[in-house]
Motif scaffolding. Structure first.
Motif, mmCIF file in Angstrom:
data_model
loop_
_atom_site.group_PDB
_atom_site.id
_atom_site.type_symbol
_atom_site.label_atom_id
_atom_site.label_comp_id
_atom_site.label_asym_id
_atom_site.label_seq_id
_atom_site.Cartn_x
_atom_site.Cartn_y
_atom_site.Cartn_z
ATOM 1 N N GLY A 14 0.787 -1.234 0.000
ATOM 2 C CA GLY A 14 0.000 0.000 0.000
ATOM 3 C C GLY A 14 0.815 1.279 0.000
ATOM 4 N N LEU A 15 2.101 1.196 0.315
ATOM 5 C CA LEU A 15 2.940 2.408 0.334
ATOM 6 C C LEU A 15 3.274 2.871 -1.080
ATOM 7 C CD1 LEU A 15 5.390 1.681 3.281
ATOM 8 C CD2 LEU A 15 4.301 3.891 2.880
ATOM 9 N N ASP A 16 3.483 4.159 -1.251
ATOM 10 C CA ASP A 16 3.789 4.694 -2.596
ATOM 11 C C ASP A 16 5.304 4.622 -2.842
ATOM 12 O OD1 ASP A 16 4.419 6.568 -0.663
ATOM 13 O OD2 ASP A 16 4.293 8.237 -2.071
ATOM 14 N N TRP A 17 5.771 3.458 -3.152
ATOM 15 C CA TRP A 17 7.216 3.231 -3.293
ATOM 16 C C TRP A 17 7.791 3.970 -4.505
ATOM 17 C CZ3 TRP A 17 9.378 0.980 0.753
ATOM 18 C CH2 TRP A 17 8.592 0.155 1.562
ATOM 19 N N GLY A 28 14.449 2.698 -5.818
ATOM 20 C CA GLY A 28 15.597 3.067 -4.985
ATOM 21 C C GLY A 28 15.247 3.145 -3.504
ATOM 22 N N ASP A 29 13.935 3.129 -3.161
ATOM 23 C CA ASP A 29 13.561 3.074 -1.738
ATOM 24 C C ASP A 29 14.053 1.752 -1.145
ATOM 25 O OD1 ASP A 29 12.252 5.485 -1.773
ATOM 26 O OD2 ASP A 29 10.234 4.637 -1.919
ATOM 27 N N TYR A 89 8.369 -12.521 1.826
ATOM 28 C CA TYR A 89 7.895 -12.462 0.431
ATOM 29 C C TYR A 89 7.165 -11.162 0.101
ATOM 30 C CZ TYR A 89 9.243 -17.311 -0.170
ATOM 31 O OH TYR A 89 9.958 -18.470 -0.258
ATOM 32 N N ALA A 90 6.384 -10.660 1.046
ATOM 33 C CA ALA A 90 5.613 -9.437 0.762
ATOM 34 C C ALA A 90 6.555 -8.269 0.447
ATOM 35 C CB ALA A 90 4.736 -9.081 1.955
ATOM 36 N N TRP A 91 7.720 -8.271 1.080
ATOM 37 C CA TRP A 91 8.704 -7.196 0.859
ATOM 38 C C TRP A 91 9.574 -7.513 -0.348
ATOM 39 C CZ3 TRP A 91 7.199 -3.343 3.855
ATOM 40 C CH2 TRP A 91 6.520 -3.641 5.042
ATOM 41 N N LYS A 92 9.906 -8.776 -0.512
ATOM 42 C CA LYS A 92 10.721 -9.206 -1.661
ATOM 43 C C LYS A 92 9.994 -8.849 -2.966
ATOM 44 C CE LYS A 92 14.097 -11.580 -3.556
ATOM 45 N NZ LYS A 92 15.443 -10.977 -3.565
ATOM 46 N N ALA A 93 8.664 -9.009 -2.961
ATOM 47 C CA ALA A 93 7.874 -8.745 -4.169
ATOM 48 C C ALA A 93 7.976 -7.283 -4.604
ATOM 49 C CB ALA A 93 6.413 -9.116 -3.911
ATOM 50 N N LEU A 94 8.401 -6.413 -3.674
ATOM 51 C CA LEU A 94 8.505 -4.988 -4.014
ATOM 52 C C LEU A 94 9.701 -4.703 -4.921
ATOM 53 C CD1 LEU A 94 7.730 -3.475 -0.488
ATOM 54 C CD2 LEU A 94 6.176 -3.643 -2.446
ATOM 55 N N GLU A 95 10.588 -5.679 -5.061
ATOM 56 C CA GLU A 95 11.741 -5.472 -5.948
ATOM 57 C C GLU A 95 11.272 -5.119 -7.357
ATOM 58 O OE1 GLU A 95 14.370 -8.829 -5.496
ATOM 59 O OE2 GLU A 95 15.219 -8.007 -3.632
ATOM 60 N N LYS A 96 10.102 -5.661 -7.734
ATOM 61 C CA LYS A 96 9.535 -5.347 -9.062
ATOM 62 C C LYS A 96 9.241 -3.850 -9.198
ATOM 63 C CE LYS A 96 6.118 -8.373 -9.299
ATOM 64 N NZ LYS A 96 5.495 -9.291 -8.673
ATOM 65 N N ARG A 97 9.044 -3.203 -8.048
ATOM 66 C CA ARG A 97 8.760 -1.761 -8.078
ATOM 67 C C ARG A 97 10.029 -0.953 -7.796
ATOM 68 N NH1 ARG A 97 3.211 -1.754 -4.502
ATOM 69 N NH2 ARG A 97 3.397 0.512 -4.652
ATOM 70 N N GLY A 98 11.173 -1.632 -7.878
ATOM 71 C CA GLY A 98 12.452 -0.924 -7.731
ATOM 72 C C GLY A 98 12.912 -0.769 -6.293
#
Ligand SMILES: Cc1ncc(COP(=O)(O)O)c(C=O)c1O
Length: 355
Positions: free
Chosen positions: A73-76, A79-80, A94-103
């Motif tokens: 839900g955060l506006d990533w 580079g964050d 996994y929930a955090w690892k999946a954010l790699e797709k958003r950089g």
């Protein structure tokens, strides 16, 4: 002896759920207003448990869902960064690892013998770190983190602290305000002694605007009760994270479970759990087993894992199973997790089998 997996429910929890089932069987939805009142009272009980506001509590289906909602839900921005700990339970990976797709960059701090060092976490923070996400209690080593110290450091460094609390909430005090916790998730079926599939997500009211509901249903919006409206503005409180119809049976059970814990008192429960795990740890060490994880009381929890002094854990696991003592096999170890109502005699019985 397996509360770190799935706890037995109390008679009160069973009765609360059975009462609702009887009602629905006989009356359908006739008493739905009572269900809605119960959602409110259970939210208040959960808020008391955490020192939160009841408007900061959302019901979810499990810990993973709460973590995923907060993480996604955060506006990533590319580079964050997110800082976490190696060896977390997969729900908090996994929930955090999946954010790699958003950089997003996920940085994992190693733990030493199951101990998580606050200094190591803090030294992994950079100006791009937006979230530190940790378990309150590690699922394998049982290491219990000082959340207040970590939360203070996160505020000073301008990042949000998220906590997977399932291995500690119900057995040890958590004060989300004193610890400056931005978000926290836990299911009820371990240390809260509730049923499976009835969980909570806490989101601090001051950060709620930053966490856009990633799952959207008819109950997430402000005018949810007016079915003719089409206005996508979020509810004012954490109910914006509840996507549609709730698990009413589970919430009845969770409420009964939490009220029982509040009646006994979390500080009393914590003292008792530490007394039992001290006895267990001491006995296992005296028998020559290698106990994994923390020894200092302020880092200990309801979890004691060990490698048996001879061979792998299989022989002992079979023996426990044969004697109907429920423990868990985790990471090549035997994990034992008593709660406050277990007795010294039961701990001694475990030690007798382990000897
Ligand atoms: C630290 C931790 N987080 C999460 C879970 C379970 O997550 P969920 O409630 O999504 O099934 C466990 C269960 O073993 C756990 O130990």
């Amino acid at each position: 002896m397996n509360h770190a997996a799935v706890a037995p429910i109390s008679r009160r929890v069973r009765d609360a759920m059975a009462g609702l089932l009887d009602d629905v069987q006989q009356c359908g939805a006739e008493h739905w207003q009572r269900w809605v009142e119960t959602y409110g009272s259970v939210r208040r009980s959960l808020a008391l448990l955490l020192n939160a506001d009841s408007g900061e509590i959302a019901f979810t289906k499990n810990t993973s869902e709460g973590i995923s909602m907060f993480a996604s839900g955060l506006d990533w921005q590319p580079g964050d960064e997110v800082v976490s700990v190696e060896g977390e339970f997969p729900a908090n990976f996994y929930a955090w690892k999946a954010l790699e797709k958003r950089g997003v960059v996920l940085r994992l701090v190693p733990s030493e013998q199951g101990r998580v060092s606050q200094e190591a976490i803090l030294s992994a923070l950079t100006p791009r770190t937006r979230v530190v996400t940790v378990s309150f209690v590690q699922y394998l080593s049982g290491f219990r983190l000082d959340l207040e110290k970590l939360g203070q450091a996160c505020v000073a460094r301008g990042c949000l602290l998220f906590v997977d609390a399932i291995q500690g909430l119900g057995a040890f005090p958590i004060d989300v305000k004193r610890a400056n916790i931005a978000g926290l998730a836990a299911d009820g079926h371990k240390w809260m002694l509730g049923p499976e599939g009835a969980a909570l997500l806490y989101v601090n009211s001051q950060v709620m605007e930053k966490i856009t509901p990633p799952e959207i249903g008819w109950t997430t919006v402000r005018h949810w009760s007016d079915f003719s409206r089409r206005d996508l503005s979020w509810r004012d409180d954490a109910r914006r994270y509840e996507c549609g119809t709730l698990n009413t049976v589970g919430i009845y059970g969770l409420g009964a479970a939490v009220n029982l814990l509040l009646e006994v008192g979390i500080p009393n429960i914590a003292a008792r759990v530490l007394q039992l795990t001290d006895r267990l740890r001491g006995g296992l060490l005296a028998q020559g087993h290698s106990v994994f994880g923390p020894r200092a009381r302020e880092e200990a929890s309801g979890i004691v894992s060990f490698v048996p002094r001879q061979g792998g854990p299989e022989h002992l696991l079979d023996l426990f199973l044969a004697h109907r003592v429920q423990v868990a096999a985790r990471g090549g170890m035997v994990r034992i997790a008593p709660h406050f109502y277990n007795t010294e005699e039961e701990i001694d019985r475990v030690l007798e089998l382990a000897s």
